[in-house]
Write an enzyme that holds these catalytic residues in place. Structure first.
Site, PDB file in Angstrom:
ATOM      1  CB  CYS A 120      -0.945   0.018   1.201  1.00 38.32           C
ATOM      2  SG  CYS A 120      -1.904  -1.486   1.328  1.00 38.32           S
ATOM      3  CG  HIS A 260      -3.239   3.210   2.389  1.00 35.07           C
ATOM      4  ND1 HIS A 260      -3.828   2.851   1.196  1.00 35.07           N
ATOM      5  CD2 HIS A 260      -3.209   2.076   3.144  1.00 35.07           C
ATOM      6  CE1 HIS A 260      -4.130   1.566   1.226  1.00 35.07           C
ATOM      7  NE2 HIS A 260      -3.769   1.076   2.405  1.00 35.07           N
ATOM      8  CG  ASN A 290      -6.648  -1.217   1.497  1.00 36.04           C
ATOM      9  OD1 ASN A 290      -5.978  -0.694   0.613  1.00 36.04           O
ATOM     10  ND2 ASN A 290      -6.120  -1.755   2.574  1.00 36.04           N
TER      11      ASN A 290
HETATM   12  O1  UT7 Z   1      -3.715  -1.510   3.736  1.00 35.33           O
HETATM   13  C1  UT7 Z   1      -3.011  -2.276   4.689  1.00 35.33           C
HETATM   14  C2  UT7 Z   1      -3.688  -3.566   4.975  1.00 35.33           C
HETATM   15  N1  UT7 Z   1      -4.821  -3.635   5.856  1.00 35.33           N
HETATM   16  C3  UT7 Z   1      -5.011  -3.015   7.028  1.00 35.33           C
HETATM   17  O2  UT7 Z   1      -4.334  -2.141   7.343  1.00 35.33           O
HETATM   18  C4  UT7 Z   1      -6.077  -3.438   7.949  1.00 35.33           C
HETATM   19  C5  UT7 Z   1      -5.836  -2.965   9.365  1.00 35.33           C
HETATM   20  N2  UT7 Z   1      -6.786  -3.534  10.287  1.00 35.33           N
HETATM   21  C6  UT7 Z   1      -8.099  -3.241  10.255  1.00 35.33           C
HETATM   22  O3  UT7 Z   1      -8.541  -2.444   9.468  1.00 35.33           O
HETATM   23  C7  UT7 Z   1      -8.990  -3.909  11.280  1.00 35.33           C
HETATM   24  O4  UT7 Z   1      -8.206  -4.593  12.226  1.00 35.33           O
HETATM   25  C8  UT7 Z   1     -10.024  -4.892  10.643  1.00 35.33           C
HETATM   26  C9  UT7 Z   1     -11.058  -4.109   9.860  1.00 35.33           C
HETATM   27  C10 UT7 Z   1      -9.302  -5.858   9.726  1.00 35.33           C
HETATM   28  C11 UT7 Z   1     -10.739  -5.667  11.738  1.00 35.33           C
HETATM   29  O5  UT7 Z   1     -11.354  -4.776  12.639  1.00 35.33           O
HETATM   30  P1  UT7 Z   1     -11.203  -5.004  14.215  1.00 35.33           P
HETATM   31  O6  UT7 Z   1     -11.994  -3.990  14.887  1.00 35.33           O
HETATM   32  O7  UT7 Z   1      -9.722  -5.031  14.506  1.00 35.33           O
HETATM   33  O8  UT7 Z   1     -11.903  -6.395  14.400  1.00 35.33           O
HETATM   34  P2  UT7 Z   1     -11.294  -7.726  15.009  1.00 35.33           P
HETATM   35  O9  UT7 Z   1     -10.222  -8.285  14.152  1.00 35.33           O
HETATM   36  O10 UT7 Z   1     -10.979  -7.475  16.438  1.00 35.33           O
HETATM   37  O11 UT7 Z   1     -12.541  -8.669  14.931  1.00 35.33           O
HETATM   38  C12 UT7 Z   1     -13.626  -8.499  15.809  1.00 35.33           C
HETATM   39  C13 UT7 Z   1     -14.614  -9.611  15.541  1.00 35.33           C
HETATM   40  C14 UT7 Z   1     -13.988 -10.995  15.455  1.00 35.33           C
HETATM   41  O12 UT7 Z   1     -14.875 -11.888  16.065  1.00 35.33           O
HETATM   42  P3  UT7 Z   1     -14.555 -12.500  17.519  1.00 35.33           P
HETATM   43  O13 UT7 Z   1     -13.245 -13.214  17.351  1.00 35.33           O
HETATM   44  O14 UT7 Z   1     -14.468 -11.319  18.417  1.00 35.33           O
HETATM   45  O15 UT7 Z   1     -15.708 -13.393  17.759  1.00 35.33           O
HETATM   46  C15 UT7 Z   1     -13.942 -11.256  13.974  1.00 35.33           C
HETATM   47  O16 UT7 Z   1     -14.023 -12.637  13.673  1.00 35.33           O
HETATM   48  O17 UT7 Z   1     -15.238  -9.358  14.268  1.00 35.33           O
HETATM   49  C16 UT7 Z   1     -15.172 -10.553  13.492  1.00 35.33           C
HETATM   50  N3  UT7 Z   1     -15.122 -10.197  12.087  1.00 35.33           N
HETATM   51  C17 UT7 Z   1     -16.219  -9.971  11.363  1.00 35.33           C
HETATM   52  N4  UT7 Z   1     -17.526  -9.982  11.674  1.00 35.33           N
HETATM   53  C18 UT7 Z   1     -18.392  -9.676  10.700  1.00 35.33           C
HETATM   54  C19 UT7 Z   1     -14.037 -10.038  11.312  1.00 35.33           C
HETATM   55  N5  UT7 Z   1     -14.411  -9.700  10.068  1.00 35.33           N
HETATM   56  C20 UT7 Z   1     -15.759  -9.652  10.075  1.00 35.33           C
HETATM   57  C21 UT7 Z   1     -16.718  -9.361   9.104  1.00 35.33           C
HETATM   58  N6  UT7 Z   1     -18.016  -9.381   9.459  1.00 35.33           N
HETATM   59  N7  UT7 Z   1     -16.386  -9.051   7.837  1.00 35.33           N
END
Ligand code: UT7
Length: 353
Positions: A120, A260, A290
């Site tokens: 990115c 970004h 993204n």
């Molecule tokens: O460009 C560079 C590359 N990418 C990034 O920089 C991404 C950086 N990270 C992020 O943007 C965030 O960490 C995410 C958007 C990927 C995730 O958000 P989060 O608030 O950190 O969520 P999390 O990983 O803590 O997940 C919370 C819950 C999990 O469930 P449990 O384990 O708490 O039961 C996930 O399994 O949300 C769940 N989850 C979803 N639920 C519904 C993860 N993806 C989804 C989804 N829909 N699409």
């Protein structure tokens, strides 16, 4: 002997262009194939839709249109381009380079063309390289394009990643200008220790493609999003502060900030830490998701074509991504706002600035 930046030629952007594929994939579309909801995606990421390339479209096809638009704005004939720097994680194929494929399609017969793999941060890396090449007198005209067809390496069975990424291309033409204006600073960093936080595990020399890698879905993106999040906020803030200082500005002087577009909450975190008001930070993640190396040049082209960047404006860019990589840049905008009809950007409504 080291060459101090102020002894180089000035370097600026004289044209921008973007292209996104026609197909729009909404959160509701994804909720039909993985266990997710529009509400979750909007709340956690700010994304409402993303674009998906048609089966016959490869990265070089997207890049071609963005580059033609940027060259047209800059009034540069493809035959006068000295170098093409193509930033991507999703080239058409490994050999030949996507840059060379684009060079042929553009008819940029004199250009040296190559790919930069900085995820990115690729466009910011390209800015740094263009500045060095032109500033040091090795080139007069450098075309930098960030392009991705991430839909080809996204695992549509993994809700953690498939909701985040989109396809698109953004390009900019870099040329010499008066010293003291145009680009003031570019800051580029890597930390390979964080490599496994965002990876495609198989496909090339470490783990060549075979039936096992395919069965294990190792040709798709795997990401530890939670680990990346705080790193993203911290690294973009640090790099931006360095470039603001090197420009002789304070953060209050930044009129347009182009981060970004990885996650609206990351953008908000950086904005708050830099103390920038909302109306100075451009956001279009709601429409494109993204798009990795394409996100900054797409945002830039939308701003330019909608007249939201004016000559004399102080602009800052910041990115982070897989590798890990991160970086930033500051510039005083010099190019006149084009008078001809905008392309996709005409419909741009989201975001500030
Ligand atoms: O460009 C560079 C590359 N990418 C990034 O920089 C991404 C950086 N990270 C992020 O943007 C965030 O960490 C995410 C958007 C990927 C995730 O958000 P989060 O608030 O950190 O969520 P999390 O990983 O803590 O997940 C919370 C819950 C999990 O469930 P449990 O384990 O708490 O039961 C996930 O399994 O949300 C769940 N989850 C979803 N639920 C519904 C993860 N993806 C989804 C989804 N829909 N699409």
């Amino acid at each position: 002997m080291s060459l101090r930046p102020e002894t180089l030629r000035g370097v600026t952007i004289t044209g921008t262009g973007m292209y996104v594929p026609d197909q729009i994939v909404t959160n509701h579309d994804l909720a039909k194939i993985v266990e997710t909801t529009d509400e979750w995606i909007v709340e956690r990421t700010g994304i409402r839709a993303r674009r998906k390339a048609a089966p016959e479209q490869a990265s070089s096809d997207l890049a071609l249109i963005a580059c033609q638009r940027a060259l047209e704005m800059a009034k540069v004939d493809p035959k006068d381009v000295d170098q093409i720097i193509l930033a991507t994680t999703t080239p058409d194929r490994i050999l030949p380079s996507c840059g060379c494929t684009l060079q042929r399609k553009l008819g940029a017969t004199k250009a040296a063309a190559y790919d930069v793999f900085a995820a990115c941060t690729g466009f910011v890396y390209g800015m740094g390289m263009a500045r060095g090449l032109i500033g040091g007198g090795m080139a007069d005209t450098v075309l930098v394009v960030g392009v991705e067809t991430l839909s080809r390496i996204v695992d549509y069975t993994d809700r953690n990643t498939c909701v985040l990424f989109g396809d698109g291309a953004g390009a900019a033409v870099f040329q010499a200008c008066e010293p003291g204006t145009g680009i003031h600073a570019v800051d580029m960093h890597s930390d390979g220790e964080l490599g496994e936080v965002l990876e495609v595990p198989a496909g090339i020399s470490r783990n060549p493609a075979n039936e096992h890698t395919v069965a294990a879905r190792e040709h798709f993106i795997r990401m530890q999003g939670k680990k990346l999040f705080p790193f993203a906020v911290r690294s973009m803030e640090d790099a931006t502060r360095k470039c603001v200082e090197r420009a002789g500005w304070s953060t209050d002087d930044v009129q347009v900030f182009i981060p970004h577009q990885a996650n609206l909450r990351i953008i908000e975190g950086v904005r708050e830490r830099l103390g920038l008001p909302e109306d100075r930070v451009y956001v279009n993640i709601d429409r494109y998701g993204n798009t990795s190396s394409a996100s900054i040049p797409i945002a830039l082209d939308e701003l330019v074509r909608s007249g939201k960047i004016k000559p004399g404006d102080h602009v800052a860019f910041a990115a982070f991504g897989g590798g890990a990589t991160w970086g930033a840049s500051t510039m005083t905008w010099t190019a006149p706002v084009p008078s001809y009809a905008p392309v996709e950007a005409a419909a741009a409504t989201g975001g500030a600035a």
